[in-house]
Write a protein that holds these residues in place. Structure first.
Motif, short mmCIF file in Angstrom:
data_model
loop_
_atom_site.label_atom_id
_atom_site.label_comp_id
_atom_site.label_asym_id
_atom_site.label_seq_id
_atom_site.Cartn_x
_atom_site.Cartn_y
_atom_site.Cartn_z
N THR A 5 -6.87 -18.17 3.43
CA THR A 5 -7.56 -17.15 2.63
C THR A 5 -6.85 -15.81 2.75
O THR A 5 -5.96 -15.61 3.59
N PHE A 6 -7.29 -14.87 1.92
CA PHE A 6 -6.72 -13.53 1.95
C PHE A 6 -6.94 -12.87 3.31
O PHE A 6 -6.07 -12.15 3.80
N SER A 7 -8.09 -13.14 3.93
CA SER A 7 -8.35 -12.55 5.26
C SER A 7 -7.35 -13.07 6.30
O SER A 7 -6.99 -12.35 7.24
N ASP A 8 -6.89 -14.32 6.12
CA ASP A 8 -5.85 -14.86 7.01
C ASP A 8 -4.55 -14.06 6.87
O ASP A 8 -3.85 -13.82 7.86
N ILE A 9 -4.23 -13.69 5.65
CA ILE A 9 -3.01 -12.89 5.40
C ILE A 9 -3.16 -11.50 5.98
O ILE A 9 -2.22 -10.95 6.59
N GLN A 10 -4.34 -10.90 5.84
CA GLN A 10 -4.59 -9.58 6.43
C GLN A 10 -4.47 -9.62 7.96
O GLN A 10 -3.90 -8.71 8.57
N SER A 11 -4.99 -10.69 8.56
CA SER A 11 -4.88 -10.85 10.01
C SER A 11 -3.44 -11.04 10.43
O SER A 11 -2.99 -10.49 11.45
N ALA A 12 -2.70 -11.81 9.64
CA ALA A 12 -1.29 -12.06 9.93
C ALA A 12 -0.49 -10.76 9.87
O ALA A 12 0.39 -10.52 10.71
N GLU A 13 -0.82 -9.90 8.91
CA GLU A 13 -0.09 -8.63 8.79
C GLU A 13 -0.25 -7.79 10.05
O GLU A 13 0.72 -7.23 10.57
N LYS A 14 -1.47 -7.71 10.55
CA LYS A 14 -1.72 -6.94 11.78
C LYS A 14 -0.99 -7.57 12.97
O LYS A 14 -0.46 -6.87 13.83
N ARG A 15 -0.96 -8.90 13.00
CA ARG A 15 -0.37 -9.62 14.14
C ARG A 15 1.13 -9.41 14.23
O ARG A 15 1.69 -9.21 15.30
N ILE A 16 1.81 -9.47 13.08
CA ILE A 16 3.29 -9.45 13.09
C ILE A 16 3.88 -8.05 12.91
O ILE A 16 5.08 -7.86 13.13
N LYS A 17 3.05 -7.08 12.54
CA LYS A 17 3.55 -5.75 12.19
C LYS A 17 4.46 -5.12 13.24
O LYS A 17 5.48 -4.52 12.91
N PRO A 18 4.14 -5.24 14.54
CA PRO A 18 5.02 -4.59 15.54
C PRO A 18 6.41 -5.22 15.64
O PRO A 18 7.30 -4.62 16.25
N PHE A 19 6.60 -6.41 15.06
CA PHE A 19 7.84 -7.15 15.27
C PHE A 19 8.76 -7.23 14.04
O PHE A 19 9.86 -7.77 14.13
N ILE A 20 8.31 -6.73 12.90
CA ILE A 20 9.12 -6.88 11.67
C ILE A 20 9.50 -5.53 11.08
O ILE A 20 8.98 -4.49 11.48
N ASN A 21 10.40 -5.58 10.11
CA ASN A 21 10.75 -4.39 9.34
C ASN A 21 9.81 -4.27 8.14
O ASN A 21 9.61 -5.26 7.42
N PRO A 22 9.27 -3.07 7.87
CA PRO A 22 8.58 -2.86 6.60
C PRO A 22 9.64 -2.69 5.51
O PRO A 22 10.23 -1.62 5.36
N THR A 23 9.92 -3.73 4.77
CA THR A 23 11.05 -3.70 3.83
C THR A 23 10.72 -2.88 2.59
O THR A 23 9.57 -2.82 2.15
N PRO A 24 11.73 -2.25 1.97
CA PRO A 24 11.48 -1.38 0.82
C PRO A 24 11.27 -2.15 -0.48
O PRO A 24 11.64 -3.32 -0.60
N VAL A 25 10.66 -1.46 -1.42
CA VAL A 25 10.58 -1.94 -2.81
C VAL A 25 11.62 -1.15 -3.61
O VAL A 25 11.61 0.09 -3.60
N LEU A 26 12.52 -1.86 -4.25
CA LEU A 26 13.63 -1.25 -4.99
C LEU A 26 13.46 -1.46 -6.49
O LEU A 26 12.70 -2.32 -6.93
N HIS A 27 14.19 -0.65 -7.25
CA HIS A 27 14.23 -0.87 -8.70
C HIS A 27 15.57 -0.39 -9.25
O HIS A 27 16.29 0.35 -8.58
N SER A 28 15.89 -0.83 -10.44
CA SER A 28 17.10 -0.38 -11.13
C SER A 28 16.68 0.22 -12.47
O SER A 28 16.18 -0.49 -13.35
N SER A 29 16.87 1.53 -12.61
CA SER A 29 16.53 2.20 -13.87
C SER A 29 17.33 1.61 -15.03
O SER A 29 16.82 1.48 -16.15
N LEU A 30 18.57 1.24 -14.74
CA LEU A 30 19.42 0.68 -15.78
C LEU A 30 18.88 -0.67 -16.25
O LEU A 30 18.75 -0.93 -17.45
N LEU A 31 18.52 -1.53 -15.31
CA LEU A 31 17.96 -2.83 -15.67
C LEU A 31 16.66 -2.66 -16.45
O LEU A 31 16.44 -3.34 -17.47
N ASN A 32 15.80 -1.76 -16.00
CA ASN A 32 14.53 -1.54 -16.70
C ASN A 32 14.76 -1.06 -18.13
O ASN A 32 14.04 -1.46 -19.05
N SER A 33 15.75 -0.20 -18.32
CA SER A 33 16.03 0.30 -19.68
C SER A 33 16.58 -0.81 -20.56
O SER A 33 16.26 -0.88 -21.76
#
Length: 331
Positions: A5-33
């Motif tokens: 369930t979604f609550s399992d994912i929320q629990s997982a996020e709290k559990r693993i947060k100290p050990f992972i990188n918060p990865t960025p969200v990227l975009h390409s203005s050229l590709l979007n155009s």
């Protein structure tokens, strides 16, 4: 009731947060155009070990430690990214790791797996490696960490989309690669929980289309042999009994040919200036197919699942210069 369930994912996020990188969200203005739509990319290729797989491995192993079932050794079978994830997580948690893999494992992924301290045992085929890990898991004190077919793995993988949607807010569609189905299952659970109107679509190699065939036929289908696809991260022989019910709920699974995989691997590396695995790039080919059917402008989230590429794979990707033909919805 669904197994994850979604609550399992929320629990997982709290559990693993100290050990992972918060990865960025990227975009390409050229590709979007060029496309006339907004495409955002969750760059899990910048995650620790270079792929999203660390999320599931850590969640399962940390939860096992909480429950007193971790033991002294973990085992896994993998073509590469999951191997690195389990090796890294085991190193962090101070337990032994043994990884079983086919001999065609990417050399860069094999080297990283051993660098993180795991013992790597190679077999002639992936099927044989899977059999060996099942035998090893029968021993006392050994925990088998599967690459996708487990509730805690799915919950961990779902944190990639959960994190991305907190960074970018509402999107019209989420696209991710389909191998065994762990990432796309977690993506589905999270996306639909936050907005039932969000389309969740899987991308799968046409040469390794067991998931699409399974959904079409209503039963899990197994490939007769290891598929020869650039998208090695999606070259599983069959989806899992745990992931299959989620795959059946997807809005679509789009099958992608090898030329399109190479095309988008080149273009995403060029536009985003990052290393992108063929398995990750495959999702953009599915995005194009989906966008061609849309009557209005859309915002799409693409999960770039990993960025581990060896020299041999890179050579295959760049045999033909696809950068001569720019992306367009008219092609």
């Amino acid at each position: 009731m669904p197994s994850v369930t979604f609550s399992d994912i929320q629990s997982a996020e709290k559990r693993i947060k100290p050990f992972i990188n918060p990865t960025p969200v990227l975009h390409s203005s050229l590709l979007n155009s060029w496309l006339g739509h907004e495409i955002v990319f969750k760059a899990e290729c910048l995650q620790k070990t270079g792929a999203f797989k660390i999320r599931g491995a850590l969640n399962m192993m940390l939860k096992a430690r909480e429950n007193g079932t971790l033991g002294s050794e973990v085992v896994a079978s993998s073509s590469g990214n999951h191997a690195q994830a389990v090796a890294y997580a085991a190193n962090v948690m101070g337990v032994k790791a043994t990884i079983y893999s086919a001999q065609n494992i990417s050399k860069v992924k094999a080297a990283a797996t051993e660098y993180y301290g795991a013992e790597l045992k190679l077999s002639a085929t992936r099927k044989e490696a899977d059999q060996r890990v099942q035998q090893a898991a029968q021993q006392d004190g050994v925990l088998w960490v599967p690459p996708f077919n487990h509730d805690d793995i799915i919950a961990g993988q779902g944190t990639a989309v959960y994190e991305a949607l907190q960074q970018t807010n509402q999107v019209d569609a989420v696209l991710a690669p389909v191998g065994g189905g762990g990432l796309i299952s977690g993506s589905l659970i999270c996306s639909k929980a936050l907005d039932t109107n969000t389309q969740v679509i899987g991308a799968e190699p046409l040469l390794a289309n067991d998931a699409a065939e399974s959904v079409r036929l209503g039963a899990i289908q197994t490939l007769p042999m290891q598929p020869s696809t650039l998208a090695d991260g999606a070259a599983t022989l069959a989806v899992g009994e745990t992931t299959f019910p989620f795959l059946q709920q997807l809005d679509d699974i789009i099958e992608v040919d090898e030329s399109a995989i190479a095309y988008w691997c080149q273009w995403l590396q060029h536009l985003l200036k990052i290393h992108v695995e063929p398995t990750s790039a495959m999702s953009m080919a599915a995005v194009i197919r989906w966008l061609k059917k849309q009557p209005t402008q859309k915002k799409v989230l693409v999960i770039l699942s990993g960025g581990n590429i060896d020299q041999q794979k890179m050579h295959q990707i760049w045999q033909y210069n696809h950068l001569q033909e720019r992306p367009s919805l008219l092609l």
